[in-house]
Design a protein around this motif. Structure first.
Motif, mmCIF file in Angstrom:
data_model
loop_
_atom_site.group_PDB
_atom_site.id
_atom_site.type_symbol
_atom_site.label_atom_id
_atom_site.label_comp_id
_atom_site.label_asym_id
_atom_site.label_seq_id
_atom_site.Cartn_x
_atom_site.Cartn_y
_atom_site.Cartn_z
ATOM 1 N N ASN A 86 0.820 -1.205 0.000
ATOM 2 C CA ASN A 86 0.000 0.000 0.000
ATOM 3 C C ASN A 86 0.855 1.256 0.000
ATOM 4 O OD1 ASN A 86 -1.432 2.256 1.752
ATOM 5 N ND2 ASN A 86 -3.053 1.067 0.779
ATOM 6 N N GLN A 87 1.890 1.269 0.820
ATOM 7 C CA GLN A 87 2.768 2.438 0.908
ATOM 8 C C GLN A 87 3.505 2.684 -0.402
ATOM 9 O OE1 GLN A 87 5.163 1.382 4.282
ATOM 10 N NE2 GLN A 87 3.541 1.824 5.764
ATOM 11 N N SER A 89 2.713 1.568 -3.490
ATOM 12 C CA SER A 89 1.817 1.868 -4.610
ATOM 13 C C SER A 89 1.223 3.271 -4.511
ATOM 14 C CB SER A 89 0.687 0.834 -4.695
ATOM 15 O OG SER A 89 -0.168 0.914 -3.579
ATOM 16 N N ASN A 90 1.267 3.846 -3.319
ATOM 17 C CA ASN A 90 0.716 5.185 -3.124
ATOM 18 C C ASN A 90 1.795 6.229 -2.876
ATOM 19 O OD1 ASN A 90 -2.169 4.662 -3.362
ATOM 20 N ND2 ASN A 90 -1.930 3.449 -1.507
ATOM 21 N N GLN A 92 3.690 9.276 -3.342
ATOM 22 C CA GLN A 92 2.979 10.421 -3.906
ATOM 23 C C GLN A 92 3.383 10.775 -5.333
ATOM 24 O OE1 GLN A 92 3.886 14.219 -2.210
ATOM 25 N NE2 GLN A 92 5.891 13.590 -1.439
ATOM 26 N N ARG A 95 2.598 7.732 -7.758
ATOM 27 C CA ARG A 95 1.165 7.488 -7.879
ATOM 28 C C ARG A 95 0.560 8.365 -8.970
ATOM 29 N NH1 ARG A 95 -4.100 8.338 -6.278
ATOM 30 N NH2 ARG A 95 -5.127 6.578 -5.248
ATOM 31 N N PRO A 99 -2.812 6.197 -11.361
ATOM 32 C CA PRO A 99 -2.420 5.428 -10.176
ATOM 33 C C PRO A 99 -2.695 3.942 -10.362
ATOM 34 C CG PRO A 99 -4.533 6.499 -9.792
ATOM 35 C CD PRO A 99 -4.045 6.963 -11.145
ATOM 36 N N HIS A 100 -1.757 3.150 -9.870
ATOM 37 C CA HIS A 100 -1.914 1.692 -9.837
ATOM 38 C C HIS A 100 -2.070 1.085 -11.229
ATOM 39 C CE1 HIS A 100 -3.918 3.043 -5.853
ATOM 40 N NE2 HIS A 100 -2.620 2.969 -5.696
#
Length: 408
Positions: A86-87, A89-90, A92, A95, A99-100
């Protein structure tokens, strides 16, 4: 702990016509490879799949992600890998480039897959065994369920796995018998009719009971002719799938899919643009009971969620070297299990990684063991190439995910 990283841009030219489809006429099968080396000298290898140009961009992004794992112990990392995923892939700035999806998400797949390989090697077991032996809570700890909690909560994910714990032994016989494969190389788009005919006969002689043909020609009559050749050679008992690789607009798909129904395809794959969920809904309703298969170019769990909610995918082809790696693959598989939709992966890895994941899907999750795509073109480049006998994947026994490439 992870003490060093290597990122490699590996590209492999194919024999004439191999790998060709209606969109990708001259592919160069390529891997953005991540190697994570721990202080005991063990190397975890993962990769993402591309068709050549841009592979270097994925490598650059993978280096950015991998650097953030240096100094971390693999057991501690995997204990809460869902949070790590999660960290990353996000992050800043990266992203913004998703995103993703796209280059950055492919890069994350490469790094994620290297983590799972290193984890299995540290424990001295094949990846399939590591995953099957984990508790439901341990599996779910490796997943990022953000943005899909409306369909799959942590508690639901654990329960789906828990429900199958007591019956795992009933499905474990597949470890000995092997996982069925299907031949996807009989009818690459550039092959002429006679080569398609000869390849069908060869596939049947090699024990395959399912095969796939590329369609999406400018002249639909070519697709109809070739599909009937495959059905004629294969007979009625062999499953024949058709793959348009996104070539058709919805009006085109509606027209030609109706004509292709007569040869009774087991599925029609990627008939139109992979982002167009509503078009797939319309097409699925029109050509029922023929089913659609999709997922090769669906980039993340959120879009897969939308396809499942829309009830238009008969088969989901999530690919762990095209989405965010093993973690996101398992997440999508759990959603599919909840919806009762089979998972039949696309194999950008040539089956090397997915031969482990389909065993986990079947034994630990209770997915039907349908078959796994087989593409033979890069076998000679792997240290431990997938072994297919009589149309069946033989269960790998070496530690890790069998993704190491030979140094050439």
């Amino acid at each position: 702990m992870i003490s060093a990283i290597n990122i490699k841009d590996r590209r492999f030219k194919l024999d004439s016509g191999a790998g060709s489809d209606a969109i990708h006429r001259d592919p160069v099968y390529s891997y953005a490879v991540t190697e994570l080396i721990d202080d005991s000298g063990i190397t975890g290898t993962g990769f993402a799949f591309t068709l050549g140009e841009g592979n270097d961009l994925v490598c650059k992004a993978a280096a950015f992600y991998a650097e953030q794992l240096k100094g971390k112990d693999i057991e501690e990392l995997m204990h809460h890998f869902g949070k790590v995923f999660n960290q990353l892939s996000n992050e800043q700035q990266f992203r913004w480039l998703g995103p993703h999806k796209g280059v950055v998400h492919l890069a994350l797949a490469s790094v994620t897959n290297a983590c799972y390989d290193l984890w299995a090697k540290k424990r001295g077991v094949p990846l399939w065994k590591l995953l099957i032996d984990l508790s439901p809570e341990q599996i779910v700890n490796t997943l990022d369920l953000s943005y899909i909690e409306d369909e799959l909560t942590r508690a639901e994910a654990i329960q789906l796995l828990q429900d199958k714990q007591g019956s795992k032994s009933e499905r474990s016989g597949i470890i000995e018998s092997g996982y069925p494969g299907y031949d996807t190389s009989i009818g690459w788009f550039s092959y002429d009719d006679e080569k398609v005919r000869a390849n069908c006969k060869k596939a049947i002689e090699e024990g395959f009971t399912a095969m796939k043909l590329k369609v999406g020609s400018a002249d639909p009559q070519r697709d109809i002719r070739r599909s009937n050749i495959v059905r004629e050679v294969a007979g009625s008992d062999v499953k024949v799938m058709l793959d348009a690789n996104q070539q058709w607009t919805l009006p085109q798909a509606l027209s030609i899919c109706k004509e292709l129904q007569s040869m009774q395809p087991y599925w029609i794959e990627e008939p139109t643009h992979p982002d167009d969920v509503l078009a797939h809904m319309t097409l699925a309703d029109t050509i029922a009971p023929i089913k659609l298969a999709l997922g090769e170019h669906v980039p993340n769990k959120v879009i897969f969620k939308n396809y499942l909610q829309a009830d238009c995918a008969g088969f989901i082809q999530v690919d762990a070297v095209r989405v965010g790696g093993v973690s996101e693959f398992i997440t999508v598989s759990l959603m599919c299990k909840k919806y009762g939709i089979p998972v039949v992966p696309h194999v950008g890895d040539m089956g090397q990684l997915h031969q482990h994941l389909v065993l986990f899907n079947h034994i630990a999750m209770g997915h039907e063991a349908l078959f796994l795509e087989h593409i033979p073109h890069l076998q000679k480049h792997f240290v431990h190439p997938a072994v297919i006998k009589n149309g069946v994947y033989q269960t790998p026994q070496v530690a890790g995910s069998t993704c190491e490439l030979k140094n050439q």
